[in-house]
Design an enzyme around this catalytic site. Sequence first.
Site, PDB file in Angstrom:
ATOM      1  N   ASP A   9      46.258  24.777 100.828  1.00 20.19           N
ATOM      2  CA  ASP A   9      47.365  24.048 101.464  1.00 20.19           C
ATOM      3  C   ASP A   9      47.343  22.618 100.937  1.00 20.19           C
ATOM      4  OD1 ASP A   9      48.587  23.933 104.881  1.00 20.19           O
ATOM      5  OD2 ASP A   9      49.083  22.643 103.193  1.00 20.19           O
ATOM      6  N   ASP A 103      54.019  24.844  99.721  1.00 17.83           N
ATOM      7  CA  ASP A 103      52.739  24.187  99.434  1.00 17.83           C
ATOM      8  C   ASP A 103      51.510  24.965  99.871  1.00 17.83           C
ATOM      9  OD1 ASP A 103      52.632  23.662 102.231  1.00 17.83           O
ATOM     10  OD2 ASP A 103      51.540  21.812 101.842  1.00 17.83           O
ATOM     11  N   GLU A 104      51.670  26.225 100.235  1.00 22.19           N
ATOM     12  CA  GLU A 104      50.462  26.972 100.606  1.00 22.19           C
ATOM     13  C   GLU A 104      50.529  28.425 100.179  1.00 22.19           C
ATOM     14  OE1 GLU A 104      49.940  27.605 104.896  1.00 22.19           O
ATOM     15  OE2 GLU A 104      51.921  26.778 105.171  1.00 22.19           O
TER      16      GLU A 104
HETATM   17  P1  TTP Z   1      52.600  21.236 105.770  1.00 25.61           P
HETATM   18  O1  TTP Z   1      51.609  21.905 104.858  1.00 25.61           O
HETATM   19  O2  TTP Z   1      52.682  21.704 107.169  1.00 25.61           O
HETATM   20  O3  TTP Z   1      52.324  19.676 105.826  1.00 25.61           O
HETATM   21  P2  TTP Z   1      51.868  18.681 104.697  1.00 25.61           P
HETATM   22  O4  TTP Z   1      51.535  19.389 103.429  1.00 25.61           O
HETATM   23  O5  TTP Z   1      52.899  17.610 104.572  1.00 25.61           O
HETATM   24  O6  TTP Z   1      50.578  18.015 105.301  1.00 25.61           O
HETATM   25  P3  TTP Z   1      49.146  18.655 105.542  1.00 25.61           P
HETATM   26  O7  TTP Z   1      49.213  20.060 105.043  1.00 25.61           O
HETATM   27  O8  TTP Z   1      48.208  17.801 104.745  1.00 25.61           O
HETATM   28  O9  TTP Z   1      48.922  18.565 107.001  1.00 25.61           O
HETATM   29  O10 TTP Z   1      54.050  21.339 105.154  1.00 25.61           O
HETATM   30  C1  TTP Z   1      54.278  21.285 103.755  1.00 25.61           C
HETATM   31  C2  TTP Z   1      55.562  20.559 103.461  1.00 25.61           C
HETATM   32  O11 TTP Z   1      56.639  21.181 104.135  1.00 25.61           O
HETATM   33  C3  TTP Z   1      55.567  19.129 103.943  1.00 25.61           C
HETATM   34  O12 TTP Z   1      55.042  18.205 102.991  1.00 25.61           O
HETATM   35  C4  TTP Z   1      57.006  18.859 104.239  1.00 25.61           C
HETATM   36  C5  TTP Z   1      57.567  20.216 104.586  1.00 25.61           C
HETATM   37  N1  TTP Z   1      57.766  20.278 106.051  1.00 25.61           N
HETATM   38  C6  TTP Z   1      59.029  19.986 106.563  1.00 25.61           C
HETATM   39  O13 TTP Z   1      59.971  19.723 105.817  1.00 25.61           O
HETATM   40  N2  TTP Z   1      59.191  19.996 107.924  1.00 25.61           N
HETATM   41  C7  TTP Z   1      58.180  20.258 108.789  1.00 25.61           C
HETATM   42  O14 TTP Z   1      58.367  20.248 110.025  1.00 25.61           O
HETATM   43  C8  TTP Z   1      56.884  20.570 108.245  1.00 25.61           C
HETATM   44  C9  TTP Z   1      55.719  20.865 109.156  1.00 25.61           C
HETATM   45  C10 TTP Z   1      56.731  20.558 106.881  1.00 25.61           C
HETATM   46 MG    MG Z   2      50.301  21.065 103.429  1.00 22.98          MG
END
Ligand code: TTP
Ligand code: MG
Length: 394
Positions: A9, A103-104
Site C-alpha cells: 500500500d 495504490d494497493e
Molecule cells: P489510501 O491508501 O487509503 O491512502 P493513502 O495512500 O493516501 O495514505 P496511506 O495509505 O499512507 O494511509 O488511498 C490511496 C489513494 O486513494 C489516496 O492517496 C487518495 C485516494 N483516496 C481518495 O481519493 N479518497 C479517499 O477517501 C481515500 C481514503 C483515498
Molecule cells: Mg495508500
Amino acid sequence: MQRWIIHIDMDAFFAAVEQRDHPEWRGLPVIVGGIGSRGVVATASYEARAFGVHSAMSIVEARRRCPQGVYVASDHRRYAAVSAELRRIFAEFSPLVEPLSLDEAFLDVSGMERLYESPVAIAKAIKEKIAAELHLTASAGIGPNKFLAKLASDWQKPNGLTLIRPEEAAARLAPLPLKRMWGVGEVLAASLHKIGIRTIGDLAAADLKLLERYCGQAALQLKRLAQGLDERPVIPEQAPKSIGNEVTLPEDLYQDADLQAQLLALAEKVGWRLRRSGFSGRTITLKLRFASFKTITRSKTLTDATAFDEVLYQTAWQLCRQVVRNEGIRLIGLTVSHLQPGSGELALFDDGREKRSALYAAVDGLRERFGGAVVTKGRLVGKDEKGPERDWLG
Ligand code: TTP
Ligand code: MG
C-alpha cells in the site's frame, strides 16, 4: 505448502506523487483533493496529517486546521499512470497479483523460496524497486493470508515492513478494536458492542449461534477471520483481451484527409482508454467497412507495447493506406490487443518517453476537465502527411 501473501500500500499516494513531482513541496503539509469551497480531501501528506487533516474531510475544515498547507487539485490521470507503473513492478515479482485500488495490491508469493530467501526479502525487494524506479515509498505487509497481510501493511505506516507469522496471528489480532476487521462496518460494530464484543479477540471467541443472529451467514467467516484464518485466494486481474472503438460515419468517406481525421480521433479515444485502464498493447487492428458492406481487417504487431495515440494513429494509417479503396468507407474501427499492464515501450526508458508520458498525462487531464473535443494533439498527423490542423500542446 505454507501460503505467503504480500500486501503493498503506497504511502499518502496522491500527495506523495505531488511531492515527488514538486520538490519544493517535500517536507510540507500537502493536501490533495477537490480544492473548491465544496471540495473534499482525497489524501493528505503525513506532514498534513500531523495537523489532523485526513481523507474525506471537507477542504474548508482542512484549511481551518492547516492554513499553511499546500492545496493541490487531484490529477487523477497522473496518479493512474503511476499506478500502471506500479502494476508493472508487481508483475515482475509474481504472476498472482490482485490490485485493490490505484495504490494497493495483493501478491501471492507462496513457493518462491528458490528465488528469494524469504517472503520478507521479496517485500523488501518490491519496496526497493518502487523507491528506485518511482521515487515513492510503500508499506508492505506479509502474512499467511490476505486479511493478515493487509492488516500488517497498515501496522507501521509510512514506509513500513511488517510480518505476521501464522503462529502469532491470534495474539496480534486479539486486542484490536472491531473496526480493524475487514468487512465490519460501523453498524455491525455497534450492534456487536451491545452484546459485549468489542475487540477482534472477543469476536474470535464468540458463540457462533449468537453471532449468526447478528451477522447471518457471514458469522462463520467473520469468526474465522478474527482467529486469523482466511482462505480467500489472490485472484489476478484479467487483462482485457482488447480495447477498441469504431465509428459508423455519417457519410461515406473517400479522401485520405477525411480518413486520417477519423483515425486520429479514434486513436485518441482508444489511447485514452488504454492509459486510463493502465494497459498498453502490441497489436493494432484496423477495421474498414465499405459502402457495399464488405468488411476487412488489417493488423500489425509492434515490437513494443504502446498506449500512445501517435503510435496507434501512425500504425493504423500505415495499414489503411495499404488497402485498395475503390469505394467509400462507411465504418472505421481501431482495436489494440495483446495487452499488458503498464504504459508500454519500456525498452525506450529515455528522456523522450518520460516527456511523452508527461505530455499525455497533461492532455488526459485537460480532456478530463474540458471534454474530449477541446484538446487534441495536432502533431499526431505526421509532417509528411496532410491532415486536419489542430493545436499542438507541448
Ligand atoms: P489510501 O491508501 O487509503 O491512502 P493513502 O495512500 O493516501 O495514505 P496511506 O495509505 O499512507 O494511509 O488511498 C490511496 C489513494 O486513494 C489516496 O492517496 C487518495 C485516494 N483516496 C481518495 O481519493 N479518497 C479517499 O477517501 C481515500 C481514503 C483515498
Ligand atoms: Mg495508500
